[in-house]
Design a protein around this motif. Structure first.
Motif, PDB file in Angstrom:
ATOM      1  N   PHE A   1      -6.960   2.661  -5.160  1.00 59.72           N
ATOM      2  CA  PHE A   1      -7.608   3.739  -4.490  1.00 59.72           C
ATOM      3  C   PHE A   1      -7.230   4.756  -5.030  1.00 59.72           C
ATOM      4  O   PHE A   1      -6.138   5.371  -5.425  1.00 59.72           O
ATOM      5  CB  PHE A   1      -7.426   3.452  -2.952  1.00 59.72           C
ATOM      6  CG  PHE A   1      -5.986   3.433  -2.644  1.00 59.72           C
ATOM      7  CD1 PHE A   1      -5.260   2.461  -2.685  1.00 59.72           C
ATOM      8  CD2 PHE A   1      -5.567   4.635  -2.094  1.00 59.72           C
ATOM      9  CE1 PHE A   1      -3.825   2.728  -2.237  1.00 59.72           C
ATOM     10  CE2 PHE A   1      -3.876   4.568  -1.694  1.00 59.72           C
ATOM     11  CZ  PHE A   1      -3.231   3.564  -1.661  1.00 59.72           C
TER      12      PHE A   1
ATOM     13  N   GLN B   1     -11.108  -2.660  -0.728  1.00 59.79           N
ATOM     14  CA  GLN B   1     -10.518  -2.700  -1.720  1.00 59.79           C
ATOM     15  C   GLN B   1      -9.528  -3.918  -1.800  1.00 59.79           C
ATOM     16  O   GLN B   1      -8.808  -4.305  -2.658  1.00 59.79           O
ATOM     17  CB  GLN B   1      -9.664  -1.330  -2.348  1.00 59.79           C
ATOM     18  CG  GLN B   1     -10.832  -0.171  -2.501  1.00 59.79           C
ATOM     19  CD  GLN B   1     -11.617  -0.561  -3.904  1.00 59.79           C
ATOM     20  OE1 GLN B   1     -12.512  -1.122  -3.928  1.00 59.79           O
ATOM     21  NE2 GLN B   1     -11.107  -0.234  -4.943  1.00 59.79           N
TER      22      GLN B   1
ATOM     23  N   LEU C   1     -10.300   0.935   2.299  1.00 58.65           N
ATOM     24  CA  LEU C   1      -8.968   0.184   1.644  1.00 58.65           C
ATOM     25  C   LEU C   1      -9.227  -1.232   1.857  1.00 58.65           C
ATOM     26  O   LEU C   1      -8.922  -1.890   1.286  1.00 58.65           O
ATOM     27  CB  LEU C   1      -7.822   0.996   2.372  1.00 58.65           C
ATOM     28  CG  LEU C   1      -7.493   2.253   1.983  1.00 58.65           C
ATOM     29  CD1 LEU C   1      -6.250   2.828   2.958  1.00 58.65           C
ATOM     30  CD2 LEU C   1      -7.046   2.320   0.406  1.00 58.65           C
TER      31      LEU C   1
ATOM     32  N   LEU D   1       0.930  -1.291  -0.066  1.00 54.98           N
ATOM     33  CA  LEU D   1      -0.137  -0.077   0.045  1.00 54.98           C
ATOM     34  C   LEU D   1       0.915   1.362  -0.042  1.00 54.98           C
ATOM     35  O   LEU D   1       0.677   2.317  -0.691  1.00 54.98           O
ATOM     36  CB  LEU D   1      -0.799   0.272   1.279  1.00 54.98           C
ATOM     37  CG  LEU D   1      -2.118   1.173   1.267  1.00 54.98           C
ATOM     38  CD1 LEU D   1      -2.951   0.298   0.386  1.00 54.98           C
ATOM     39  CD2 LEU D   1      -2.523   1.279   2.900  1.00 54.98           C
TER      40      LEU D   1
END
Ligand code: FMN
Length: 245
Positions: A155, A240, A237, A106
């Motif tokens: 995202f 996702q 998140l 991430l």
């Protein structure tokens, strides 16, 4: 002073643009700049969506509380942190997706996306254009993802307005290097020695032509961090596909 750095020192976020679209050639150059940066392990974990549909742009602008400058600007890009391509590769190879779900990846995607945007921003400013990042798109991050049909493992990080400035604010004074830069070790005493800088920032806000204010840097930070902002980002998140671990 190197002319590139001289130009960087003139950076201000522009929130007042001429209502003129950018030429295709200008946009081509901006995108080349965005694609030319470093990328962690060459994963190139970002996508860029140009918003040319003015109705869609207005929906994004309303969510971002920045309607005047997002609608008026030369063009508007949404920068998407993107590991969807990699998820497809892993799926096709029959491999587990654990490798892209973790916090480290991430961060990788966030950093790659930010480098791309800042390279575009520097290029735009070198061309005499103005920019403003729009983190306000995360005010309703799920809605933005729906509007843009974002798949899992992506995202929307921020928008970037790029256009011809109609007016500009004065440059904001940055932290003195003596409290932001150190040698060999972090200096916790120096890093919080903010009295002098608070005075400088207070003078900046008191004297600036547009929206003068009675505040300083410490006060601005207290106002910003005293409450939890955008608490639904973590949940989004996870939806996702990211583990946040
Ligand atoms: C990731 C990011 C998100 C931002 N989001 C917004 C935003 O939603 N709306 C806005 O008006 N400015 C936004 N800004 C601009 C900052 O407010 C601005 O950079 C900061 O106040 C420093 O001012 P300067 O850019 O004029 O030097 C954003 C900046 C960054 C880096």
């Amino acid at each position: 002073m190197n002319p590139v750095i001289e130009n960087m020192q003139k950076h201000v976020s522009v929130r007042d643009f001429k209502n003129e679209p950018l030429s295709d050639d200008t946009k081509r150059q901006l995108l080349i700049a965005a694609q030319s940066g470093s990328s962690s392990n060459f994963v190139q974990a970002f996508s860029i969506i140009e918003i040319t549909d003015l109705k869609l742009r207005d929906q994004i602008a309303q969510i971002s509380n920045s309607a005047s400058y997002v609608n008026q600007t030369g063009t508007f890009y949404v920068f998407v942190a993107d590991l969807y391509r990699q998820s497809q590769m892993l799926n096709e190879a029959g491999e587990s997706l654990d490798g892209i779900k973790h916090m480290e990846q991430l961060l990788v995607a966030t950093v790659d996306t930010t480098i791309a945007a800042e390279d575009m921003a520097i290029a735009a400013e070198a061309m005499g254009l103005g920019i403003c990042y729009i983190g306000g798109i995360r005010n309703d991050i799920s809605k933005i993802a729906k509007l843009l049909n974002l798949p899992k493992y992506t995202f929307p990080l921020f928008g970037l307005t790029v256009g011809i400035p109609a007016s500009k604010n004065q440059v904001k004074p940055r932290l003195p290097q003596k409290i932001q830069v150190s040698t060999n070790t972090y200096d916790a005493n120096k890093s919080t020695d903010l009295d002098e800088y608070d005075q400088t920032v207070s003078q900046y806000y008191a004297n600036r032509e547009s929206h003068p204010a009675n505040t300083n840097w410490t006060q601005k930070n207290l106002d910003f961090f005293k409450e939890v902002r955008r608490p639904d980002v973590g949940k989004f998140l996870k939806e996702q596909g990211f583990s946040l671990r």
